[in-house]
Design an enzyme around this catalytic site. Structure first.
Site, PDB file in Angstrom:
ATOM      1  N   TYR A 328       0.820  -1.232   0.000  1.00 22.08           N
ATOM      2  CA  TYR A 328       0.000   0.000   0.000  1.00 22.08           C
ATOM      3  C   TYR A 328       0.843   1.267   0.000  1.00 22.08           C
ATOM      4  CZ  TYR A 328      -3.131  -3.444   2.221  1.00 22.08           C
ATOM      5  OH  TYR A 328      -3.842  -4.562   2.549  1.00 22.08           O
ATOM      6  N   CYS A 354      13.872 -11.151  -2.748  1.00 22.93           N
ATOM      7  CA  CYS A 354      14.299 -10.877  -4.125  1.00 22.93           C
ATOM      8  C   CYS A 354      13.210 -10.190  -4.936  1.00 22.93           C
ATOM      9  CB  CYS A 354      14.748 -12.163  -4.788  1.00 22.93           C
ATOM     10  SG  CYS A 354      16.192 -12.788  -3.958  1.00 22.93           S
ATOM     11  N   GLU A 355      12.867  -9.003  -4.550  1.00 23.11           N
ATOM     12  CA  GLU A 355      11.890  -8.171  -5.263  1.00 23.11           C
ATOM     13  C   GLU A 355      12.351  -6.727  -5.101  1.00 23.11           C
ATOM     14  OE1 GLU A 355       8.728  -8.936  -6.604  1.00 23.11           O
ATOM     15  OE2 GLU A 355       8.612 -11.042  -5.997  1.00 23.11           O
TER      16      GLU A 355
HETATM   17  N1  LLP Z   1     -15.022  -5.488   9.723  1.00 26.13           N
HETATM   18  C1  LLP Z   1     -14.932  -5.885   8.436  1.00 26.13           C
HETATM   19  C2  LLP Z   1     -16.113  -6.507   7.789  1.00 26.13           C
HETATM   20  C3  LLP Z   1     -13.739  -5.692   7.723  1.00 26.13           C
HETATM   21  O1  LLP Z   1     -13.654  -6.079   6.446  1.00 26.13           O
HETATM   22  C4  LLP Z   1     -12.624  -5.101   8.364  1.00 26.13           C
HETATM   23  C5  LLP Z   1     -11.362  -4.902   7.659  1.00 26.13           C
HETATM   24  C6  LLP Z   1     -12.779  -4.723   9.717  1.00 26.13           C
HETATM   25  C7  LLP Z   1     -13.990  -4.919  10.354  1.00 26.13           C
HETATM   26  C8  LLP Z   1     -11.666  -4.108  10.491  1.00 26.13           C
HETATM   27  O2  LLP Z   1     -11.211  -2.919   9.936  1.00 26.13           O
HETATM   28  P1  LLP Z   1     -10.205  -1.978  10.770  1.00 26.13           P
HETATM   29  O3  LLP Z   1     -10.914  -1.542  12.020  1.00 26.13           O
HETATM   30  O4  LLP Z   1      -8.990  -2.772  11.089  1.00 26.13           O
HETATM   31  O5  LLP Z   1      -9.932  -0.867   9.850  1.00 26.13           O
HETATM   32  N2  LLP Z   1      -4.778  -5.049   5.184  1.00 26.13           N
HETATM   33  C9  LLP Z   1      -5.217  -3.676   5.206  1.00 26.13           C
HETATM   34  C10 LLP Z   1      -6.526  -3.514   5.927  1.00 26.13           C
HETATM   35  C11 LLP Z   1      -7.642  -4.363   5.369  1.00 26.13           C
HETATM   36  C12 LLP Z   1      -8.920  -4.218   6.151  1.00 26.13           C
HETATM   37  C13 LLP Z   1      -9.919  -5.209   5.700  1.00 26.13           C
HETATM   38  N3  LLP Z   1     -11.152  -5.217   6.446  1.00 26.13           N
HETATM   39  C14 LLP Z   1      -4.121  -2.815   5.805  1.00 26.13           C
HETATM   40  O6  LLP Z   1      -3.046  -3.335   6.107  1.00 26.13           O
HETATM   41  O7  LLP Z   1      -4.276  -1.613   5.950  1.00 26.13           O
END
Ligand code: LLP
Length: 430
Positions: A328, A354-355
């Site tokens: 990201y 290796c990227e």
């Molecule tokens: N509920 C649902 C249905 C979700 O899809 C997500 C996150 C959450 C709750 C929690 O969201 P949060 O409070 O953590 O923002 N890998 C990405 C983030 C992907 C989030 C996916 N869904 C990153 O590293 O920023």
């Protein structure tokens, strides 16, 4: 990075300097790195508790439950801290359900979200008796209804609606607008709700949304909640009067650099008055907010390189250990475990994978670090270890919990042999 931002980041994370040495909740991080090796994720139980309590207190005026989004950090140690605080668990797979149960969450505190659920996952959820299951489609409803009938078990369900609100965040983690895969489009909710009502085993208990991640502005929450409340009023007007719960998802952002995080009080001021009159209970599914600032990734310098007019510091943690920067372009602050007060210059902090896209940070002011010096990558408690992979046959990092001045390894570094355990090189191998 200005000193005041760094001070705020340290306070968020429970970090302090003592004679130049970085400590987490009083424990020198060098001692942890020495004993557990690197790369290692280190979590602060105190920071997780502080975050949970701040949100829980802000929402006190309405009946509510904070269901931790297990996808953000599924370490059993982290889950146990949250379970003991009374949190629920928001899960998106059979694997996360098994983990949440293993960590001791009562099944009725589990919310099963997720854009696609297999029959096997639906069976496991019904058998375990999860508290809520959020439907995403008519096909999923048909399978769930059949499974609940066959097993003779009741089930409280929700519908995750797509409120079509636009939230300012990275496009890969915005989930509340139209034209994406998440949620049931607004105009399809009423027919789905009617269909739920036809199945005696199922009760439509919840209307849910999740509008994105790392959100700093309260407006999309206010807008989304208003739309969901309208929707619930429409459902009631058409005789569907079973909805008791409003689930507004997760998404609360944290400070990675100079951001102003969305304060629980700000969210509560916007949302609580809307919900109070409705008689509904509120559910939140925060992930990052609860654990993001509570984790650091410790890494050790392997070498330095000067190439094409740039300075590189090569460290032993790569994109397979912490994917967010390369996926990201996410910013994670990086600090020395032992500050020696040297002059700084701009460097790229890169991993051994290796990227070319394997970096933790670009153009950062850091001193001329030597092999063996250690660094901490901040804000690594959410979407860190859980997104780690074995690319380049690299064992995933160890995980450590710090609590009340004590620390322990909650998950040892993977042993090399475990990376090919169960593989069969030929048709005849055992
Ligand atoms: N509920 C649902 C249905 C979700 O899809 C997500 C996150 C959450 C709750 C929690 O969201 P949060 O409070 O953590 O923002 N890998 C990405 C983030 C992907 C989030 C996916 N869904 C990153 O590293 O920023």
């Amino acid at each position: 990075m200005g000193e005041s931002v760094l001070t705020a980041l340290f306070a968020d994370a429970g970090l302090e300097r003592c004679d130049g040495a970085l400590r987490l909740d009083g424990v020198p991080l060098d001692a942890i790195a020495e004993a557990a090796g690197t790369p290692t994720y280190v979590y602060s139980a105190a920071v997780i508790r502080r975050q949970f309590r701040a949100l829980d207190d802000a929402l006190a005026p309405v009946p509510h439950r904070i269901a931790f989004a297990v996808k953000a950090n599924s370490s059993l140690g982290v889950l146990r801290v949250l379970r003991d605080l009374g949190a629920g668990a928001d899960i998106v797979s059979g694997g996360e359900m098994a983990r949440a149960l293993a960590a001791g969450f009562p099944a009725d505190r589990i919310v099963f979200s997720g854009v696609g659920k297999s029959d096997a996952e639906l069976v496991a959820a019904v058998e375990a008796g999860v508290g809520h299951l959020h439907l995403e489609s008519p096909a999923e409803l048909a399978s769930l209804a059949r499974i609940a009938r066959e097993l003779g078990r009741p089930m409280r369900v929700g519908i995750r609606a797509n409120p079509d609100v636009t939230a300012e965040t990275h496009p890969y983690i915005a989930t509340g607008a139209g034209g994406i895969k998440f949620g049931v489009p607004f105009d399809q909710v009423l027919p789905l709700a009617r269909a739920v009502a036809e199945h005696p085993q199922l009760t439509l208990d919840t209307i849910a949304m999740h509008i994105g991640s790392q959100l700093l502005d309260v407006a999309p929450y206010r807008e989304g909640v208003a739309r969901l409340l309208d929707l619930i009023a429409t459902l009631r007007a058409t005789g569907i009067a079973t909805v008791r719960t409003l689930d507004i998802g997760g998404g609360l952002g944290i400070r990675y650099r100079g951001e102003t995080p969305l304060a629980p009080a700000t969210l509560a001021e916007a949302v609580v008055p809307l919900v109070l009159g409705s008689g509904l209970a509120l559910v939140l599914e925060p992930g990052r907010y609860l654990v993001g600032s509570a984790g650091v990734l410790l890494t050790e310098v392997l070498s330095r390189k000067h190439s094409g007019g740039k300075d590189f510091v090569i460290v032993d943690a790569g994109m397979n250990d912490l994917e967010r920067p390369s996926r990201y372009k996410a910013y994670h602050e990086i600090v020395e475990l032992q500050r020696r007060g040297r002059a700084v210059g701009a460097v790229d902090v890169v991993g051994p994978v290796c990227e070319t896209g394997d970096f933790l940070a670009l153009d950062r002011p850091l001193p001329a670090l030597e092999r063996g010096e250690r660094l901490a990558v901040l804000g690594a408690g959410a979407y860190g270890f859980v997104m780690a992979s074995n690319y380049n046959t690299r064992p995933r990092p160890a995980e450590v919990m710090v609590d009340g001045g004590r620390w322990w390894v909650t998950r040892p570094r993977e042993a090399l042999e475990s990376l090919w355990a169960g593989e069969r090189a030929t048709a005849d191998s055992d």
